[in-house]
Design an enzyme around this catalytic site. Structure first.
Site, PDB file in Angstrom:
ATOM      1  N   LYS A   1      48.441 -88.751 136.469  1.00 56.82           N
ATOM      2  CA  LYS A   1      49.655 -88.017 135.700  1.00 56.82           C
ATOM      3  C   LYS A   1      50.070 -87.159 137.063  1.00 56.82           C
ATOM      4  O   LYS A   1      49.345 -87.063 137.581  1.00 56.82           O
ATOM      5  CB  LYS A   1      49.561 -87.309 134.204  1.00 56.82           C
ATOM      6  CG  LYS A   1      48.728 -87.900 133.498  1.00 56.82           C
ATOM      7  CD  LYS A   1      50.371 -89.719 133.546  1.00 56.82           C
ATOM      8  CE  LYS A   1      50.244 -90.681 132.285  1.00 56.82           C
ATOM      9  NZ  LYS A   1      49.003 -90.737 131.917  1.00 56.82           N
TER      10      LYS A   1
HETATM   11  C1  LIG Z   1      52.545 -94.003 128.513  1.00 58.15           C
HETATM   12  C2  LIG Z   1      51.932 -93.377 127.885  1.00 58.15           C
HETATM   13  N1  LIG Z   1      51.881 -92.899 126.516  1.00 58.15           N
HETATM   14  C3  LIG Z   1      50.283 -92.771 126.170  1.00 58.15           C
HETATM   15  C4  LIG Z   1      49.054 -92.237 127.346  1.00 58.15           C
HETATM   16  C5  LIG Z   1      48.231 -91.674 127.072  1.00 58.15           C
HETATM   17  O1  LIG Z   1      47.672 -90.724 127.165  1.00 58.15           O
HETATM   18  P1  LIG Z   1      46.154 -90.478 127.670  1.00 58.15           P
HETATM   19  O2  LIG Z   1      45.792 -91.312 128.501  1.00 58.15           O
HETATM   20  O3  LIG Z   1      45.994 -88.701 128.252  1.00 58.15           O
HETATM   21  O4  LIG Z   1      45.634 -90.197 125.940  1.00 58.15           O
HETATM   22  C6  LIG Z   1      49.677 -92.576 128.266  1.00 58.15           C
HETATM   23  C7  LIG Z   1      48.444 -92.660 129.791  1.00 58.15           C
HETATM   24  O5  LIG Z   1      48.328 -93.424 129.543  1.00 58.15           O
HETATM   25  C8  LIG Z   1      50.494 -92.810 128.859  1.00 58.15           C
HETATM   26  O6  LIG Z   1      51.072 -93.254 130.088  1.00 58.15           O
END
Ligand SMILES: Cc1ncc(COP(=O)(O)O)c(C=O)c1O
Length: 417
Positions: A202
């Site tokens: 990110k």
């Molecule tokens: C659009 C979106 N939503 C939710 C997530 C979930 O985040 P995490 O991987 O930190 O749980 C991600 C991460 O890849 C994402 O890109």
């Protein structure tokens, strides 16, 4: 004469491996993070209970977003789950979401035994199409999760107008859209609640981690913080557990890194935008269609995505991707992959709780067949889009090199090639 494609034994256009979000080449992690971590380690307090970094990180994030409070959590998925726990839907209630997003957007819906209902996307921006959202609303719909995909603001005004008409709760999934804005309004502050991820790839990272921001008005009878803390009203003193909720705490170590990263965030985002704009300019005249960014909005380029036109190619898109990889490009076909979210086993084959098939088999659930093309625009987008990993680590020359690699491959495989 153009040189042969690298996949056919020619020299790759991109001479050295591109900076990558996977390691130090594309991440801005250094002395500031180490200093923050040193403070935590020497304090001996790695938990929010006894340290101060978590509270400091939350306060800094809230200040950046101009909101009263922010609750830090262990991932973006945890942030979205915390948001749903705050809403507290009934089992069998429906939540509308995009099929072009990470599974972390759907997992919280399933975990609350709510039914994910997929609306289609706009073909140019690939974010939720408000008309399709409205079409999917039933008397069981409780919420809409809007993913600002690729870092680009979705059409929040249209979605908020629909939500107001039907009395729906709107969760903004800003995992890919830190600091993205729509006419000056930050993504995450336009809906009812905003969710962020600090996973490795990110805009800023704590390895894993997340944040939830909301204007809390008590309308669902729950405090946001308790939704990530075992339903525990710690501010009242003593031990109590008011409702079912997980422990999603971020550690002091993550918060320490987060504090240092947050200070660098505007600069890191600016560098992502600058190199992306250079690439867009360099791609003029190449037969690809960069993902559209809505007028008067500022995307922050989680990925750089572009669309290929299979009807003007002599080979499948997958072959184009292989050739791009050989030229040195770091990417893949389609997000979350070449198929939309509902085609993965967890949803398509109802791989959820034991053999129950909940929530899909709850009496209230509509009988979706996820093997169908439920969202045809998204299906096509997943097959035709190239997503390239993007990073603040790109230098001035990288966008030109990337554009040259794309131009070479598209020319070789185009109908005139
Ligand atoms: C659009 C979106 N939503 C939710 C997530 C979930 O985040 P995490 O991987 O930190 O749980 C991600 C991460 O890849 C994402 O890109």
């Amino acid at each position: 004469m153009t040189s042969p494609l690298a996949i056919d034994g020619g020299s790759p256009v991109i001479p050295e491996r591109l900076p990558s979000i996977r390691d130090a080449s594309g991440r801005s992690l250094g002395a500031e993070e180490l200093e923050q971590l040193r403070e935590v380690i020497t304090s001996g307090s790695l938990s929010f209970l006894y340290g101060r970094k978590t509270a400091e990180f939350e306060a800094a994030f809230a200040a950046l977003y101009g909101v009263e409070s922010a609750v830090s959590v262990s991932s973006g998925t945890a942030a979205l789950h915390t948001a749903l726990l705050y809403l507290n839907p009934e089992p069998g209630d429906e939540v509308i979401l995009s099929p072009i997003t990470d599974m972390g957007t759907a997992i919280p819906v399933l975990s609350q035994l709510a039914v994910p209902v997929f609306a289609d996307v706009d073909p140019r921006t690939q974010s939720l199409d408000p008309a399709s959202v409205e079409e999917r609303i039933t008397e069981r719909t409780r919420a809409i999760i809007v993913t600002h995909i690729y870092g680009n603001p979705a059409d929040m005004d249209a979605i908020m107008a629909i939500a107001a008409r039907y009395g729906l709760f709107v969760i903004e999934d800003c995992a890919q859209a830190l600091l993205a804005t729509d006419r000056g309004r930050l993504c995450g502050t336009m809906g009812d609640i905003g969710c962020f991820s600090f996973q490795q790839s990110k805009h800023m990272t704590t390895g894993d981690g997340g944040m939830v921001i909301a204007r809390e008005d008590g309308r669902f009878g729950r405090a946001l913080r308790q939704c990530a803390d075992k339903g525990w009203p710690r501010d009242k003193g003593g031990r109590d557990h008011l409702f079912l909720a997980p422990n999603y705490h971020m550690t002091e170590l993550q918060a320490a890194v987060g504090l240092a990263q947050l200070r660098k965030l505007p600069g890191m985002v600016e560098r992502r935008i600058r190199s992306a704009e250079r690439l867009t300019a360099a791609l003029a005249g190449v037969d690809v269609e960069p993902i559209a960014i809505r007028a008067e909005t500022q995307g922050t380029f989680f990925f750089y995505g572009f669309r290929l036109a299979p009807e003007r190619l002599r080979v499948p898109v997958t072959q184009v991707m292989k050739a791009l990889t050989a030229e040195g490009i770091d990417g893949f076909v389609g997000y979350p992959g070449p198929i939309p979210l509902y085609k993965y086993p967890v949803i398509r084959e109802h791989k959820t709780f034991g053999t129950s098939g909940w929530p899909f088999t709850l009496a209230a659930a509509r009988n979706w067949n996820y093997a169908d093309e439920i969202c045809p625009v998204a299906e096509k987008a997943c097959r035709e889009t190239v997503c390239m990993w993007w990073t603040e680590g790109f230098g001035d020359d990288h966008p030109g090199e990337i554009a040259a690699a794309i131009a070479k491959v598209v020319a070789a495989y185009g109908q005139q090639g």
